[in-house]
Motif scaffolding. Structure first.
Motif, PDB file in Angstrom:
ATOM      1  N   PHE A  62       0.867  -1.293   0.163  1.00 24.23           N
ATOM      2  CA  PHE A  62       0.153   0.052   0.058  1.00 24.23           C
ATOM      3  C   PHE A  62       0.757   1.190   0.083  1.00 24.23           C
ATOM      4  O   PHE A  62       0.520   2.413  -0.678  1.00 24.23           O
ATOM      5  N   THR A  63       1.883   1.372   0.871  1.00 21.21           N
ATOM      6  CA  THR A  63       2.567   2.384   1.044  1.00 21.21           C
ATOM      7  C   THR A  63       3.462   2.738  -0.343  1.00 21.21           C
ATOM      8  O   THR A  63       3.756   3.786  -0.568  1.00 21.21           O
ATOM      9  N   GLN A  64       3.964   1.717  -0.909  1.00 17.34           N
ATOM     10  CA  GLN A  64       5.019   1.708  -2.421  1.00 17.34           C
ATOM     11  C   GLN A  64       4.028   2.360  -2.985  1.00 17.34           C
ATOM     12  O   GLN A  64       4.213   3.066  -3.893  1.00 17.34           O
ATOM     13  N   ARG A  65       2.810   1.564  -3.297  1.00 13.17           N
ATOM     14  CA  ARG A  65       1.812   2.170  -4.646  1.00 13.17           C
ATOM     15  C   ARG A  65       1.186   3.497  -4.503  1.00 13.17           C
ATOM     16  O   ARG A  65       1.181   4.268  -5.235  1.00 13.17           O
ATOM     17  N   LEU A  66       0.777   3.613  -3.051  1.00 15.24           N
ATOM     18  CA  LEU A  66      -0.154   4.747  -2.830  1.00 15.24           C
ATOM     19  C   LEU A  66       0.652   5.910  -2.062  1.00 15.24           C
ATOM     20  O   LEU A  66       0.323   7.256  -2.179  1.00 15.24           O
ATOM     21  N   GLY A  67       1.857   5.674  -1.559  1.00 16.90           N
ATOM     22  CA  GLY A  67       2.685   6.621  -0.609  1.00 16.90           C
ATOM     23  C   GLY A  67       2.007   6.561   0.716  1.00 16.90           C
ATOM     24  O   GLY A  67       0.875   6.072   0.974  1.00 16.90           O
ATOM     25  N   VAL A  68       2.801   7.137   1.632  1.00 18.52           N
ATOM     26  CA  VAL A  68       2.428   7.201   3.204  1.00 18.52           C
ATOM     27  C   VAL A  68       1.296   7.760   3.384  1.00 18.52           C
ATOM     28  O   VAL A  68       0.342   7.442   4.199  1.00 18.52           O
ATOM     29  N   VAL A  69       1.184   9.156   2.704  1.00 18.16           N
ATOM     30  CA  VAL A  69       0.182  10.010   3.186  1.00 18.16           C
ATOM     31  C   VAL A  69      -1.415   9.534   2.780  1.00 18.16           C
ATOM     32  O   VAL A  69      -2.198   9.540   3.380  1.00 18.16           O
ATOM     33  N   ARG A  70      -1.375   9.040   1.475  1.00 22.21           N
ATOM     34  CA  ARG A  70      -2.505   8.515   0.683  1.00 22.21           C
ATOM     35  C   ARG A  70      -3.009   7.232   1.452  1.00 22.21           C
ATOM     36  O   ARG A  70      -4.066   7.260   1.713  1.00 22.21           O
ATOM     37  N   THR A  71      -1.876   6.505   1.851  1.00 15.76           N
ATOM     38  CA  THR A  71      -2.108   5.223   2.736  1.00 15.76           C
ATOM     39  C   THR A  71      -2.686   5.946   4.202  1.00 15.76           C
ATOM     40  O   THR A  71      -3.581   4.996   4.429  1.00 15.76           O
ATOM     41  N   TYR A  72      -2.274   6.510   4.603  1.00 14.34           N
ATOM     42  CA  TYR A  72      -2.886   7.093   6.019  1.00 14.34           C
ATOM     43  C   TYR A  72      -4.189   7.644   6.052  1.00 14.34           C
ATOM     44  O   TYR A  72      -5.211   6.816   6.610  1.00 14.34           O
ATOM     45  N   TRP A  73      -4.594   8.356   5.205  1.00 14.98           N
ATOM     46  CA  TRP A  73      -5.975   9.076   5.220  1.00 14.98           C
ATOM     47  C   TRP A  73      -6.815   8.030   4.393  1.00 14.98           C
ATOM     48  O   TRP A  73      -8.136   7.804   4.676  1.00 14.98           O
ATOM     49  N   GLY A  74      -6.460   7.391   3.352  1.00 15.77           N
ATOM     50  CA  GLY A  74      -7.131   6.440   2.647  1.00 15.77           C
ATOM     51  C   GLY A  74      -7.709   5.193   3.409  1.00 15.77           C
ATOM     52  O   GLY A  74      -8.783   4.710   3.664  1.00 15.77           O
ATOM     53  N   ILE A 104      -7.748  -4.930   8.127  1.00 15.36           N
ATOM     54  CA  ILE A 104      -6.707  -4.627   6.845  1.00 15.36           C
ATOM     55  C   ILE A 104      -6.276  -3.243   7.083  1.00 15.36           C
ATOM     56  O   ILE A 104      -4.965  -2.843   7.003  1.00 15.36           O
ATOM     57  N   PRO A 105      -7.133  -2.291   6.694  1.00 13.59           N
ATOM     58  CA  PRO A 105      -6.643  -0.911   6.695  1.00 13.59           C
ATOM     59  C   PRO A 105      -6.194  -0.265   7.986  1.00 13.59           C
ATOM     60  O   PRO A 105      -5.379   0.599   7.915  1.00 13.59           O
ATOM     61  N   ILE A 106      -6.694  -0.848   9.007  1.00 15.29           N
ATOM     62  CA  ILE A 106      -6.116  -0.467  10.472  1.00 15.29           C
ATOM     63  C   ILE A 106      -4.708  -0.897  10.630  1.00 15.29           C
ATOM     64  O   ILE A 106      -3.776  -0.298  10.938  1.00 15.29           O
ATOM     65  N   ALA A 107      -4.141  -1.920  10.196  1.00 19.12           N
ATOM     66  CA  ALA A 107      -2.821  -2.416  10.133  1.00 19.12           C
ATOM     67  C   ALA A 107      -2.052  -1.627   9.214  1.00 19.12           C
ATOM     68  O   ALA A 107      -0.881  -1.152   9.528  1.00 19.12           O
ATOM     69  N   ALA A 108      -2.317  -1.490   7.960  1.00 21.53           N
ATOM     70  CA  ALA A 108      -1.658  -0.661   6.889  1.00 21.53           C
ATOM     71  C   ALA A 108      -1.715   1.098   7.547  1.00 21.53           C
ATOM     72  O   ALA A 108      -0.560   1.739   7.421  1.00 21.53           O
ATOM     73  N   LEU A 109      -2.696   1.402   8.227  1.00 20.77           N
ATOM     74  CA  LEU A 109      -2.453   2.784   8.812  1.00 20.77           C
ATOM     75  C   LEU A 109      -1.553   2.870   9.962  1.00 20.77           C
ATOM     76  O   LEU A 109      -0.855   3.688   9.765  1.00 20.77           O
ATOM     77  N   ASN A 110      -1.604   1.775  10.574  1.00 17.56           N
ATOM     78  CA  ASN A 110      -0.419   1.809  11.750  1.00 17.56           C
ATOM     79  C   ASN A 110       0.976   1.702  11.101  1.00 17.56           C
ATOM     80  O   ASN A 110       1.741   2.625  11.701  1.00 17.56           O
ATOM     81  N   ALA A 111       1.342   1.145   9.925  1.00 22.04           N
ATOM     82  CA  ALA A 111       2.418   1.172   9.351  1.00 22.04           C
ATOM     83  C   ALA A 111       3.064   2.469   8.645  1.00 22.04           C
ATOM     84  O   ALA A 111       4.010   3.046   8.590  1.00 22.04           O
ATOM     85  N   ALA A 112       1.658   3.217   8.445  1.00 22.99           N
ATOM     86  CA  ALA A 112       1.901   4.726   7.735  1.00 22.99           C
ATOM     87  C   ALA A 112       2.088   5.764   8.818  1.00 22.99           C
ATOM     88  O   ALA A 112       2.675   6.820   8.416  1.00 22.99           O
ATOM     89  N   MET A 113       1.830   5.509  10.108  1.00 25.66           N
ATOM     90  CA  MET A 113       1.689   6.543  10.959  1.00 25.66           C
ATOM     91  C   MET A 113       3.248   6.945  11.532  1.00 25.66           C
ATOM     92  O   MET A 113       3.434   8.324  11.939  1.00 25.66           O
ATOM     93  N   PHE A 114       3.940   5.992  11.689  1.00 28.44           N
ATOM     94  CA  PHE A 114       5.159   6.425  12.195  1.00 28.44           C
ATOM     95  C   PHE A 114       6.019   7.090  11.232  1.00 28.44           C
ATOM     96  O   PHE A 114       6.626   8.024  11.870  1.00 28.44           O
ATOM     97  N   PRO A 115       6.061   6.908   9.986  1.00 29.15           N
ATOM     98  CA  PRO A 115       6.917   8.094   8.973  1.00 29.15           C
ATOM     99  C   PRO A 115       6.329   9.434   9.094  1.00 29.15           C
ATOM    100  O   PRO A 115       6.963  10.223   9.037  1.00 29.15           O
ATOM    101  N   LEU A 116       4.964   9.207   8.985  1.00 29.74           N
ATOM    102  CA  LEU A 116       4.112  10.866   9.356  1.00 29.74           C
ATOM    103  C   LEU A 116       4.582  11.409  10.636  1.00 29.74           C
ATOM    104  O   LEU A 116       5.010  12.495  10.753  1.00 29.74           O
ATOM    105  N   LEU A 117       4.714  10.489  11.825  1.00 29.28           N
ATOM    106  CA  LEU A 117       5.240  11.263  13.122  1.00 29.28           C
ATOM    107  C   LEU A 117       6.591  11.852  12.893  1.00 29.28           C
ATOM    108  O   LEU A 117       6.884  12.648  13.618  1.00 29.28           O
ATOM    109  N   LEU A 118       7.273  10.692  12.335  1.00 26.86           N
ATOM    110  CA  LEU A 118       8.786  11.355  12.100  1.00 26.86           C
ATOM    111  C   LEU A 118       9.149  12.640  11.533  1.00 26.86           C
ATOM    112  O   LEU A 118       9.852  13.481  11.465  1.00 26.86           O
ATOM    113  N   HIS A 119       8.069  12.692  10.313  1.00 26.53           N
ATOM    114  CA  HIS A 119       7.890  14.001   9.521  1.00 26.53           C
ATOM    115  C   HIS A 119       7.292  15.144  10.380  1.00 26.53           C
ATOM    116  O   HIS A 119       7.947  16.289  10.164  1.00 26.53           O
TER     117      HIS A 119
END
Length: 213
Positions: A62-74, A104-119
């Motif tokens: 998800f993150t590679q295809r959509l990007g971290v931000v799109r994965t997060y809000w999506g 499924i989206p909850i787990a993908a969301l958790n994977a996207a949150m940490f990069p955003l937190l670092l940002h």
């Protein structure tokens, strides 16, 4: 950077206000709305866990295809829509299937949150940011739990209504509102964080891992 941190935190807090009610009342939803023995409440949790494992395996895709931000809000919007569907369930098997997909989206969301937190914070301030964000989320979750309990046991006790042929009771109405809050958190992130671009492959460890347009 501070503005981004505030917007990112607001989106998470909005979502947490919704999830707290779901966690607090799900056992009553299983017994009252799904007309199921309370012993099967753990099976619902197992379905969510299975979906979460699948979501964790797919999170890199998800993150590679959509990007971290799109994965997060999506994933927020998708999880909210699935929870809204879950709130309308009235039998166990369909509810189990839907809640499994919620994982499924909850787990993908958790994977996207940490990069955003670092940002959201410079590395030297990351500990302080987490120290502020964590109790804020805990407070939001407690507030949501208390409010959900109050509504279920007092204000909405015995609530029953029909709109456009759809019947609403106490627990499913609270779940519907909670799901809408999750969707709103995702839409807030879409509107306010869509311009963020994360650098997935910095050329050196000293580079910032994220840049904004």
């Amino acid at each position: 950077m501070i503005v981004f941190h505030v917007k990112f935190s607001i989106s998470i807090i909005i979502v947490t206000l919704g999830t707290g009610a779901l966690n607090a009342l799900d056992v009553f939803f299983v017994t009252q709305n799904l007309h199921t023995d309370p012993n099967l409440y753990g099976v619902i949790g197992m379905g969510l866990g299975v979906g979460s494992i699948l979501g964790a395996l797919l999170s890199a895709f998800f993150t590679q295809r959509l990007g971290v931000v799109r994965t997060y809000w999506g994933c927020l919007v998708l999880a909210g829509l699935l929870m809204l569907l879950y709130s309308r369930m009235n039998s166990f098997v369909p509810a189990f299937i839907v809640i499994s997909f919620v994982g499924i989206p909850i787990a993908a969301l958790n994977a996207a949150m940490f990069p955003l937190l670092l940002h959201a914070a410079p590395r030297e301030l990351l500990g302080r940011v987490v120290a502020v964000l964590t109790p804020s989320l805990t407070l939001a979750s407690l507030l949501s739990t208390v409010l959900a309990g109050f509504l279920a046991s007092n204000l909405l006790l015995g609530f029953h209504a029909t709109a456009f042929g759809v019947t609403f009771g106490t627990i499913d109405t609270i779940f519907s509102v909670s799901a809408i809050l999750i969707i709103l958190g995702g839409l807030y992130a879409l509107i306010n964080l869509h311009h963020i671009r994360l650098d997935e492959k910095p050329s050196s460890p000293q580079e910032e891992i994220a840049i904004a347009e």
